[in-house]
Every structure is written in C-alpha cells, then in structure tokens.
Design an enzyme around this catalytic site. Structure first.
Site, mmCIF file in Angstrom:
data_model
loop_
_atom_site.group_PDB
_atom_site.id
_atom_site.type_symbol
_atom_site.label_atom_id
_atom_site.label_comp_id
_atom_site.label_asym_id
_atom_site.label_seq_id
_atom_site.Cartn_x
_atom_site.Cartn_y
_atom_site.Cartn_z
ATOM 1 N N CYS A 119 0.865 -1.176 0.000
ATOM 2 C CA CYS A 119 0.000 0.000 0.000
ATOM 3 C C CYS A 119 0.898 1.221 0.000
ATOM 4 C CB CYS A 119 -0.873 -0.017 1.248
ATOM 5 S SG CYS A 119 -1.910 1.426 1.402
ATOM 6 N N ARG A 124 1.059 -1.025 6.603
ATOM 7 C CA ARG A 124 -0.274 -1.559 6.888
ATOM 8 C C ARG A 124 -0.304 -3.080 7.106
ATOM 9 N NH1 ARG A 124 -4.672 1.833 3.563
ATOM 10 N NH2 ARG A 124 -5.879 1.393 5.401
ATOM 11 N N PRO A 125 0.404 -3.544 8.143
ATOM 12 C CA PRO A 125 0.376 -4.982 8.435
ATOM 13 C C PRO A 125 -0.976 -5.407 9.017
ATOM 14 C CG PRO A 125 1.622 -3.793 10.120
ATOM 15 C CD PRO A 125 1.190 -2.772 9.103
ATOM 16 N N ILE A 126 -1.167 -6.726 9.180
ATOM 17 C CA ILE A 126 -2.418 -7.189 9.796
ATOM 18 C C ILE A 126 -2.126 -8.021 11.047
ATOM 19 C CG2 ILE A 126 -3.911 -7.137 7.741
ATOM 20 C CD1 ILE A 126 -3.238 -10.308 7.877
ATOM 21 N N ASP A 127 -0.966 -7.716 11.674
ATOM 22 C CA ASP A 127 -0.573 -8.516 12.839
ATOM 23 C C ASP A 127 -1.557 -8.399 14.009
ATOM 24 O OD1 ASP A 127 0.425 -5.880 12.739
ATOM 25 O OD2 ASP A 127 1.793 -6.262 14.395
ATOM 26 N N ASP A 309 -7.577 10.655 7.387
ATOM 27 C CA ASP A 309 -8.264 10.671 6.094
ATOM 28 C C ASP A 309 -8.637 12.083 5.633
ATOM 29 O OD1 ASP A 309 -8.008 7.979 5.854
ATOM 30 O OD2 ASP A 309 -10.106 7.482 6.232
ATOM 31 N N ILE A 331 -0.478 8.489 12.021
ATOM 32 C CA ILE A 331 -1.102 7.165 11.803
ATOM 33 C C ILE A 331 -0.347 6.335 10.764
ATOM 34 C CG2 ILE A 331 -3.247 5.944 11.260
ATOM 35 C CD1 ILE A 331 -3.684 7.757 13.606
ATOM 36 N N ARG A 401 -13.347 5.253 -5.564
ATOM 37 C CA ARG A 401 -13.399 4.291 -4.465
ATOM 38 C C ARG A 401 -14.113 4.910 -3.262
ATOM 39 N NH1 ARG A 401 -8.062 2.816 -2.515
ATOM 40 N NH2 ARG A 401 -9.497 1.980 -0.992
HETATM 41 C C1 UD1 Z 1 -9.047 2.441 8.589
HETATM 42 C C2 UD1 Z 1 -9.803 3.152 7.513
HETATM 43 C C3 UD1 Z 1 -8.885 4.127 6.772
HETATM 44 C C4 UD1 Z 1 -8.223 5.080 7.771
HETATM 45 C C5 UD1 Z 1 -7.568 4.300 8.896
HETATM 46 C C6 UD1 Z 1 -7.048 5.198 10.007
HETATM 47 C C7 UD1 Z 1 -11.479 1.534 6.857
HETATM 48 C C8 UD1 Z 1 -11.955 0.589 5.833
HETATM 49 N N1 UD1 Z 1 -10.325 2.155 6.590
HETATM 50 O O1 UD1 Z 1 -7.997 1.698 7.965
HETATM 51 O O2 UD1 Z 1 -9.689 4.887 5.862
HETATM 52 O O3 UD1 Z 1 -7.234 5.832 7.107
HETATM 53 O O4 UD1 Z 1 -8.496 3.398 9.497
HETATM 54 O O5 UD1 Z 1 -8.058 5.972 10.522
HETATM 55 O O6 UD1 Z 1 -12.126 1.763 7.855
HETATM 56 N N2 UD1 Z 1 -1.576 -1.426 12.171
HETATM 57 C C9 UD1 Z 1 -0.645 -2.383 12.530
HETATM 58 N N3 UD1 Z 1 -1.064 -3.680 12.572
HETATM 59 C C10 UD1 Z 1 -2.337 -4.063 12.292
HETATM 60 C C11 UD1 Z 1 -3.270 -3.077 11.937
HETATM 61 C C12 UD1 Z 1 -2.854 -1.749 11.878
HETATM 62 O O7 UD1 Z 1 0.510 -2.077 12.787
HETATM 63 O O8 UD1 Z 1 -2.641 -5.265 12.365
HETATM 64 C C13 UD1 Z 1 -1.158 0.002 12.080
HETATM 65 C C14 UD1 Z 1 -1.200 0.512 10.657
HETATM 66 O O9 UD1 Z 1 -0.031 0.199 9.943
HETATM 67 C C15 UD1 Z 1 -1.369 2.007 10.857
HETATM 68 C C16 UD1 Z 1 -2.181 2.080 12.133
HETATM 69 O O10 UD1 Z 1 -2.079 0.803 12.764
HETATM 70 O O11 UD1 Z 1 -0.120 2.614 11.054
HETATM 71 C C17 UD1 Z 1 -3.644 2.418 11.957
HETATM 72 O O12 UD1 Z 1 -4.195 1.614 10.963
HETATM 73 P P1 UD1 Z 1 -5.691 1.072 11.048
HETATM 74 O O13 UD1 Z 1 -6.485 1.819 12.060
HETATM 75 O O14 UD1 Z 1 -5.634 -0.406 11.168
HETATM 76 O O15 UD1 Z 1 -6.209 1.440 9.598
HETATM 77 P P2 UD1 Z 1 -7.218 0.570 8.774
HETATM 78 O O16 UD1 Z 1 -8.157 -0.090 9.717
HETATM 79 O O17 UD1 Z 1 -6.503 -0.250 7.772
#
Ligand code: UD1
Length: 426
Positions: A119, A124-127, A309, A331, A401
């Site tokens: 991305c 943007r990991p999913i850990d 956003d 963020i 989008r």
């Molecule tokens: C959601 C929104 C996006 C918005 C973002 C932050 C949706 C569909 N998308 O994205 O529009 O910009 O919130 O308000 O609702 N992180 C980790 N590990 C994880 C998950 C997140 O390290 O497993 C980090 C991310 O890299 C980032 C931070 O946490 O730096 C916040 O991300 P997150 O709140 O998860 O964003 P999204 O849910 O992807």
C-alpha cells in the site's frame, strides 16, 4: 468512467449552495462483512455507490451471497454463503476485504483470505488481527500468499486482547469474531471511530452482546446465534469534512446537509481555528471563508483526534493560508505522497519524516497532477478549485473508491469540474 480519463478543474470560482452527504464508505464495508455472521436477508439504506462498496459486494457474492438494489435499498442475502475463501483477485483491489476474516472464522470455523499486499501510504500490516484471533484460539498460518485460519472444533473462545495501537479494522474484525465466540472477550485500547460504534449497533440489533462502544474497552459476551437486520449507514464524516474545507480555498458559502456534526467536532474546531465560519444546525453545517485565515498546527490521531483521512485535504487548504502551518501525520508513515503534487500546483511544502511544514502562498497555479491515493485525489481537487487556470488530474480511479458523485456535487456548488480524455497523460 471513461477509459484513460482525467478530471479537469477550472479554478477561481466561488462555491455556493447545498451538498448532501452520502453514507460512509468506512461504515458500509464492515456492515456488509457482518452479513456473513448470520445467514438470511439484510436491508441497507443510505449506502454510498462506490467502487469499494461494489468490491465488497463482489467478495460477498464470491462467498455465495446474493444482492439486489433498488434506488433506496440494498438487499443482501447470505442464506447460501458457504464459501470461506477470499481470493487475491478481489482482496488486492481493496485492503478492507480483510474484514471478512473475523466473520468467516466465527461462523464457519475456517477462512482463507489473501494477504492484501503493498500500500503506497504505509506498511499496513495485519498482525493485530492475527494476534487477536490467535488469542481466541484460532490457528493461523500464511501459505502461498493466503492467511489460512482455523478455529478449534468447539469454535473460537473469548479472550483478553490488548492492542498496541487502536486499529480501526482490527477492532472491527475482532469484534465480529467475538460476538459468536464462547464466553467473554475484552478488547483494550480499542478504536473508537463512529464507524465502529455503528458496526457495534448493527451487531447488537442482530442479537450480539457488546458493552463499551465508543470507549477504549469493549466487552463482548459471545452468543450462539445472530439474526439478519436492517441498517441505515451513518453519514460520511470524511466526505463532509472535505466539502466543509472547500470555501476556505474558493471563498463563498456552502451548506453541508445530512451530516453528523457530533462526528466532526475536532475537524470543525480546527476549521474554526483556521478562521472559517462554521455554523451547526441539526444535521446541517454551514461553512464560510471568514475574513482572514490563520496558519495552524494539525496532528492526526485516532478518533476523536483529527482524522488522517482528512490530512491531505487540510494540507491543500493550508497551502493557501498566509504564514507557516505544520501537519504531523501520526497514523501512517508514508502519507505525504500528495505533497509533491500540491507543490506542482505552486504550494510551498517541505517534509521531514512525519512532519510537513507548509508556507502559505498567495495563489496556486493549475498544472497536470497525479492522484496518488483516495484522499490525495480529494486534496488535489480542493487545491485545483483555488488555482489559476485548468488543472488536469490523472489516476482518478482512486476517487471513485470513496467519493460518491464528486463532480456532480462540486458542480452543483458552482465549481467547473468535468471528466474527459486525458491530455497530458498517455
Ligand atoms: C481504517 C480506515 C482508513 C483510515 C484508517 C485510520 C477503513 C476501511 N479504513 O484503515 O480509511 O485511514 O483506518 O483511521 O475503515 N496497524 C498495525 N497492525 C495491524 C493493523 C494496523 O501495525 O494489524 C497500524 C497501521 O499500519 C497504521 C495504524 O495501525 O499505522 C492504523 O491503521 P488502522 O487503524 O488499522 O487502519 P485501517 O483499519 O486499515
């Protein structure tokens, strides 16, 4: 959308009139994913017609669901949704596809969801999603680019989950997994975005037991079964914030209708600090330029902080505000891709790490620019509305989008904005 089309914006026209806010993309996506938790027919109102929403519907169909739309209602039927594989071809189109992981695992005990991949705005990991589900008993491995998740035979069980950071989609995913798990799940440092509260309300209507919505601690008591429901999608606070900023750049006065001002408190406070005149009346918000605008410091933060956003759009506005403004992006580590493009329009912005310093210029000038992501596209439109000449914006598929009928909405406010074959981009 025309093939190889660009957006053309003729700057210098004052805006005036009313604009109606659509339903929130980021509320619609988790709400649609939640239909996988209980088979049956759902009804959605105020759904924004966006490419991301279509992508989520395509994914639900791939999993066996069906949908139908009328002007007012989106019907989703998950009676026959038995499949558990979210293919790369769809997930790669939209990261939020990962929202089906929690519901699939909770309901079917297994899920195979393609890893979303790179991305531009950050890693943007999913850990957090993974760790939370593992704490609930899931076995998860990554194989051939897929998250392969399995619940124990008796299903997921409640757990105590503490996030390092209040991730929005991780909170949503785990909340959806927990509503059908055995026992109590506590999510600490949960995200508090209005879209999460809206999802929680939908789940409660379906029969879930959730406490603490809108706070940093969610307590979820798992139930055996849920049932389908009717939902009206909340207004899009990012779309509303984008339009509220516009008169600051173009002059004039606009009224944003069908918004939820309570979700925009920090944004409204910031715009007032800049010097815009903002008046709230029920679900309508009036925005006017005010006499003299002032530079400010903005720091993005999880809700109720200033939304990341709206960072790019605020930067477009501040580009034309005399003096030195500072924006700190906390963020995402790489969410300044729009800076170079704003500079092509004559903005004076320097970036060091997560800090952007903006020296306001008197006037922006039209130029060919490239939209780098969804919110960056909106910031370029705002900047172009205030620039001298006709700006050509390429790569506008990002816009579709997340902004419903943006040309039409700005056009109704008096902007000159149209889509046509690109001139400067092959
Ligand atoms: C959601 C929104 C996006 C918005 C973002 C932050 C949706 C569909 N998308 O994205 O529009 O910009 O919130 O308000 O609702 N992180 C980790 N590990 C994880 C998950 C997140 O390290 O497993 C980090 C991310 O890299 C980032 C931070 O946490 O730096 C916040 O991300 P997150 O709140 O998860 O964003 P999204 O849910 O992807």
């Amino acid at each position: 959308m025309l093939e190889n089309s660009c957006l053309f914006v003729e700057g210098g026209h004052k805006l005036s009139g009313e604009v109606t806010i659509s339903g929130a993309k980021n509320a619609a996506l988790p709400a649609l994913a939640a239909t996988l938790l209980a088979p049956g027919e759902y009804q959605f109102f105020n759904v924004p017609w966006l490419v991301d929403v279509q992508t989520m519907l395509d994914l639900l169909c791939r999993l066996g669901a069906q949908y139908e739309t009328t002007n007012e209602v989106l019907y989703v039927d998950t009676s026959k949704a038995q499949d558990t594989q979210a293919p790369y071809e769809i997930v790669s189109r939209m990261r939020a596809s990962v929202l089906v992981l929690g519901p699939l695992l909770a309901r079917h005990g297994r899920a195979q969801v393609a890893l979303p991949g790179g991305c531009p705005i950050g890693k943007r990991p999913i850990d957090f999603h993974r760790k939370g589900l593992e704490l609930m008993g899931a076995k998860i491995r990554i194989e051939h680019g897929y998250i392969m998740a399995r619940a124990p035979r008796r299903g997921l069980s409640g757990a105590e989950i503490i996030f390092d950071f209040p991730s929005v989609t991780a909170t949503e995913n785990l909340m959806m997994a927990a509503v059908l798990a055995r026992g109590r799940t506590v999510i600490r440092n949960a995200a508090r975005e209005p879209e999460i509260v809206a999802l929680g309300a939908m789940l409660k209507q379906m029969g879930a037991k959730i406490e603490g919505l809108g706070t940093e601690t969610l307590v979820i008591e798992g139930v055996k079964e849920l049932s389908p429901t009717k939902v009206s999608i909340i207004p899009d606070r990012i779309e509303a914030g984008t339009y509220l900023m516009a008169p600051g750049i173009t002059g004039g006065e606009i009224v944003v209708k069908k918004a939820e001002p309570a979700h925009l408190e920090t944004v409204i406070a910031t715009l007032r600090e800049i010097g815009l005149k903002i008046e709230v009346d029920g679900d309508q918000i009036r925005s006017q330029r005010g006499k003299q605008l002032k530079p400010v410091k903005i720091r993005t933060a999880p809700y109720p902080g200033f939304p990341t956003d709206l960072q790019a759009q605020a930067m477009a506005l501040l580009s034309t505000v005399k003096g030195t403004s500072v924006i700190v992006e906390t963020i995402f580590e790489n969410r300044f891709l729009h800076v170079e493009e704003l500079c092509r329009l004559g903005a004076n912005i320097t970036v060091e790490g997560r800090v952007a310093v903006i020296q306001g210029v008197k006037r922006l000038q039209a130029a060919p620019v490239k939209a780098t992501d969804l919110r960056a596209s909106a910031s370029l439109i705002l900047a172009a509305l205030g620039a001298e000449g006709i700006t050509e914006i390429s790569d506008i598929y990002h816009l579709k989008r997340g902004y419903e009928a943006i040309c039409q909405k700005f056009g109704n406010l008096g902007a000159r904005i149209w889509e046509a074959p690109c001139r400067n981009y092959p």
